[in-house]
Design a protein around this motif. Structure first.
Motif, PDB file in Angstrom:
ATOM      1  N   THR A  91       0.942  -1.293   0.144  1.00 49.99           N
ATOM      2  CA  THR A  91       0.018   0.043   0.178  1.00 49.99           C
ATOM      3  C   THR A  91       1.102   1.279   0.009  1.00 49.99           C
ATOM      4  OG1 THR A  91      -1.803  -1.145   1.318  1.00 49.99           O
ATOM      5  CG2 THR A  91      -1.810   1.268   1.143  1.00 49.99           C
ATOM      6  N   THR A  92       0.494   2.313  -1.071  1.00 47.50           N
ATOM      7  CA  THR A  92       1.330   3.224  -1.080  1.00 47.50           C
ATOM      8  C   THR A  92       0.784   4.473   0.033  1.00 47.50           C
ATOM      9  OG1 THR A  92       0.137   4.609  -2.699  1.00 47.50           O
ATOM     10  CG2 THR A  92       1.766   2.906  -3.520  1.00 47.50           C
ATOM     11  N   ARG A  93       1.515   5.491   0.180  1.00 47.33           N
ATOM     12  CA  ARG A  93       1.066   6.495   0.758  1.00 47.33           C
ATOM     13  C   ARG A  93      -0.062   7.147   0.652  1.00 47.33           C
ATOM     14  NH1 ARG A  93       6.827   9.018   2.107  1.00 47.33           N
ATOM     15  NH2 ARG A  93       7.458   7.681   3.720  1.00 47.33           N
ATOM     16  N   LYS A  94      -0.567   6.916  -0.806  1.00 50.91           N
ATOM     17  CA  LYS A  94      -1.880   7.583  -0.963  1.00 50.91           C
ATOM     18  C   LYS A  94      -2.753   6.525  -1.423  1.00 50.91           C
ATOM     19  CE  LYS A  94       0.550  11.386  -3.693  1.00 50.91           C
ATOM     20  NZ  LYS A  94       0.236  12.623  -4.600  1.00 50.91           N
ATOM     21  N   ASN A  95      -2.584   5.447  -0.659  1.00 53.12           N
ATOM     22  CA  ASN A  95      -3.647   4.557  -0.424  1.00 53.12           C
ATOM     23  C   ASN A  95      -3.994   3.604  -1.989  1.00 53.12           C
ATOM     24  OD1 ASN A  95      -4.580   3.820   1.931  1.00 53.12           O
ATOM     25  ND2 ASN A  95      -6.566   4.925   1.917  1.00 53.12           N
ATOM     26  N   LEU A  96      -3.117   3.689  -2.750  1.00 52.22           N
ATOM     27  CA  LEU A  96      -3.165   2.747  -3.724  1.00 52.22           C
ATOM     28  C   LEU A  96      -2.559   1.485  -3.228  1.00 52.22           C
ATOM     29  CD1 LEU A  96      -1.932   5.340  -5.312  1.00 52.22           C
ATOM     30  CD2 LEU A  96      -2.413   3.726  -7.433  1.00 52.22           C
ATOM     31  N   SER A  97      -3.162   0.541  -3.571  1.00 51.67           N
ATOM     32  CA  SER A  97      -2.669  -0.952  -3.027  1.00 51.67           C
ATOM     33  C   SER A  97      -2.894  -1.969  -4.023  1.00 51.67           C
ATOM     34  CB  SER A  97      -3.561  -1.395  -1.864  1.00 51.67           C
ATOM     35  OG  SER A  97      -4.900  -1.664  -2.206  1.00 51.67           O
ATOM     36  N   ILE A 139      -7.689   1.575  -6.358  1.00 53.91           N
ATOM     37  CA  ILE A 139      -7.046   2.878  -6.717  1.00 53.91           C
ATOM     38  C   ILE A 139      -8.282   3.777  -6.145  1.00 53.91           C
ATOM     39  CG2 ILE A 139      -6.556   4.452  -8.654  1.00 53.91           C
ATOM     40  CD1 ILE A 139      -6.095   1.673 -10.332  1.00 53.91           C
ATOM     41  N   PRO A 140      -7.841   4.688  -5.095  1.00 55.79           N
ATOM     42  CA  PRO A 140      -8.720   5.678  -4.497  1.00 55.79           C
ATOM     43  C   PRO A 140      -8.665   6.801  -5.752  1.00 55.79           C
ATOM     44  CG  PRO A 140      -6.738   5.871  -3.474  1.00 55.79           C
ATOM     45  CD  PRO A 140      -6.571   4.742  -4.304  1.00 55.79           C
ATOM     46  N   ARG A 143     -12.292  11.368  -2.500  1.00 58.12           N
ATOM     47  CA  ARG A 143     -12.751  10.789  -1.405  1.00 58.12           C
ATOM     48  C   ARG A 143     -13.907   9.958  -1.519  1.00 58.12           C
ATOM     49  NH1 ARG A 143     -13.538  15.776   2.542  1.00 58.12           N
ATOM     50  NH2 ARG A 143     -14.187  13.988   3.817  1.00 58.12           N
TER      51      ARG A 143
END
Length: 180
Positions: A91-97, A139-140, A143
């Motif tokens: 998981t990245t800091r921008k919430n991609l996983s 992928i977010p 919000r």
């Protein structure tokens, strides 16, 4: 987490032979365990395990339709003893996983009529266990929105989740999520 259910008038939906019937008493018991371990730098390992067993009594369907060779069958059909799901997620800091995981399901006993119409003589069969590998990404999109990509059965394993019905080969998909 251990569990134990003692159920009177258990309704069994038999999707193999396309019938539903009442088992007078069913006991379902087992244990579930789950572990999640952060590995650092956005990596996480996860695993869950289920062990389950069952016993039945007053199963009129089994006593009427099972072949005499299998008359001592006293379990819920289609219940694997072991199920495992394990994998890793980044998981990245921008919430991609992205995640890669494996699923193992042990063999199980099922009731089967050899897929013959009007054949009421059922036999206890063993459905083979299987291992399947899956991947997914999330992928977010702001919000309130998100997208998920997935690939199931990456290696194209030949297996059955329901006896007599082969599961799909490799499948891929995209899901869009909206939350308000």
């Amino acid at each position: 987490a251990p569990y134990y259910y003692d159920i009177r008038d258990y309704i069994q939906f038999d999707l193999i032979n396309f019938v539903a019937y009442n088992i007078g008493r069913a006991r379902l018991y087992g244990v579930e365990a789950e572990a999640v371990q952060p590995l650092g730098r956005g990596w996480t390992a996860f695993a869950n395990y289920t062990f389950q067993r069952s016993r039945t009594a007053d199963d009129l369907f089994a006593s009427l339709f099972l072949d005499p060779v299998d008359a001592d069958f006293d379990e819920l059909p289609g219940l694997p003893a072991h199920k495992v799901n394990a994998g890793v997620r980044f998981t990245t800091r921008k919430n991609l996983s992205a995640a890669l995981f494996a699923q193992y399901v042990s063999s199980q006993k099922v009731l089967y009529n050899d897929n013959t119409l009007y054949n009421t003589s059922l036999r206890v069969r063993t459905q083979d266990g299987f291992v399947r590998f899956d991947a997914e990404g999330r992928i977010p999109l702001g919000r309130r929105f998100g997208a998920s990509l997935f690939v199931r059965n990456i290696l194209g394993a030949d297996y059955q989740e329901r006896f007599g019905f082969p599961a799909a080969g490799r499948t891929a998909g995209l899901a869009i999520r909206a939350g308000f």
